[in-house]
Design a protein around this motif. Structure first.
Motif: not given
Length: 284
Positions: A208-211, A130-141, A191-195, A120-128
């Motif tokens: 959750x949509x993101x970790x 600041x870098x990736x918050x934009x992709x989870x606007x309005x979602x549960x993380x 998850x299937x294609x993403x977390x 799921x790295x790059x498909x919901x799992x992030x290590x930053x």
């Protein structure tokens, strides 16, 4: 305002502090401890050393030397960095501003031992955040971690995500006030294609949509990435003078790879400091 801000108080950071202070610049080196050097039992392979000091003893000598020359040394955990025209370093003891920044800290961070995390790295799992918050606007993380670094990431995400939950993965939380916290041990990601969720040892799950992984302390690679510094596999890329791709930003020591020896760290710290000194003087 400091002329040179140094993240790390191991041999590379202290060497940079010594060179910066001797150039009559205002220098601050910040770090949690002496890193790998502090764990060494005896030092026998460093030039000019005949009394076989322990790593801790050699480290303390370096701190004393840097302070004697006028550098400021502060013990604190780094929680974040940013650029606002100058470099800002956020720590558990406040924030500090500098004209230049030298990364001189190790990269001891390990990937969590959780089944499926690579998938799921790059498909919901992030290590930053600041870098990736934009992709989870309005979602549960969720943020994985139990310390100040996790809290820092959660604070950033709460302004973007619909909900932020902190997962301590079985560890006691230090100070995660203001966020829902789940302390159960994580056994797998789902998850299937993403977390899509997290499964815990007691059989419960959390959708959750993101970790965002923020266990332990922020390493050089994570901090550098937040600034846009080029790195690969956690190793910061520098040229022959210790310069990163960002103006006024330099790196030295274990965070740039290499032989991982005290001698090379001291040399790289000196080189990065000389480049920082040159940068500051050309901007005056």
């Amino acid at each position: 305002m400091f002329d040179i801000l140094i993240i790390g108080i191991g041999p590379a950071g202290l060497s940079a502090a010594i060179y910066g202070a001797r150039a009559n610049l205002k220098v601050l080196a910040i770090g949690k401890d002496g890193g790998a050097l502090q764990k060494a039992d005896k030092i026998e392979n460093y030039f000019g050393i005949t009394d076989t000091p322990s790593g801790t003893q050699l480290w303390q000598r370096g701190i004393e030397q840097a302070r004697k020359l006028g550098a400021e040394i502060k013990t604190a955990e780094i929680t974040g960095v940013e650029w606002t025209g100058n470099y800002i370093v956020h720590t558990t003891s406040g924030s500090f501003e500098g004209k230049t920044l030298v990364f001189a800290m190790g990269n001891a961070r390990k990937k969590p031992d959780i089944a499926g995390i690579e998938k799921y790295e790059g498909m919901g799992v992030s290590y930053c955040a600041v870098c990736d918050a934009f992709f989870f606007r309005g979602k549960n993380v969720a943020v994985l971690g139990a310390g100040n670094y996790a809290l820092h990431e959660a604070e950033y995400l709460k302004n973007v995500a619909a909900k932020v939950t902190v997962l301590t993965n079985g560890k006691p939380a230090e100070d995660i006030a203001g966020f829902d916290t789940v302390m159960g041990k994580i056994t797998a990601l789902m998850g299937d294609d993403s977390l899509e969720g997290v499964e815990f040892a007691d059989g419960t799950t959390l959708k959750v949509d993101g970790l965002f992984v923020a266990e332990g302390f922020a390493g050089a690679g994570e901090l550098a990435t937040k600034l846009g510094v080029v790195s690969e596999n956690g190793v910061i890329k520098v040229d022959s003078d210790g310069c990163t791709n960002l103006p006024g930003c330099f790196a030295a020591g274990d965070c740039i790879g290499g032989t991982l020896q005290v001698a090379s760290a001291v040399s790289e710290g000196a080189k990065a400091a000389l480049s920082a000194i040159k940068y500051v003087r050309t901007k005056k």
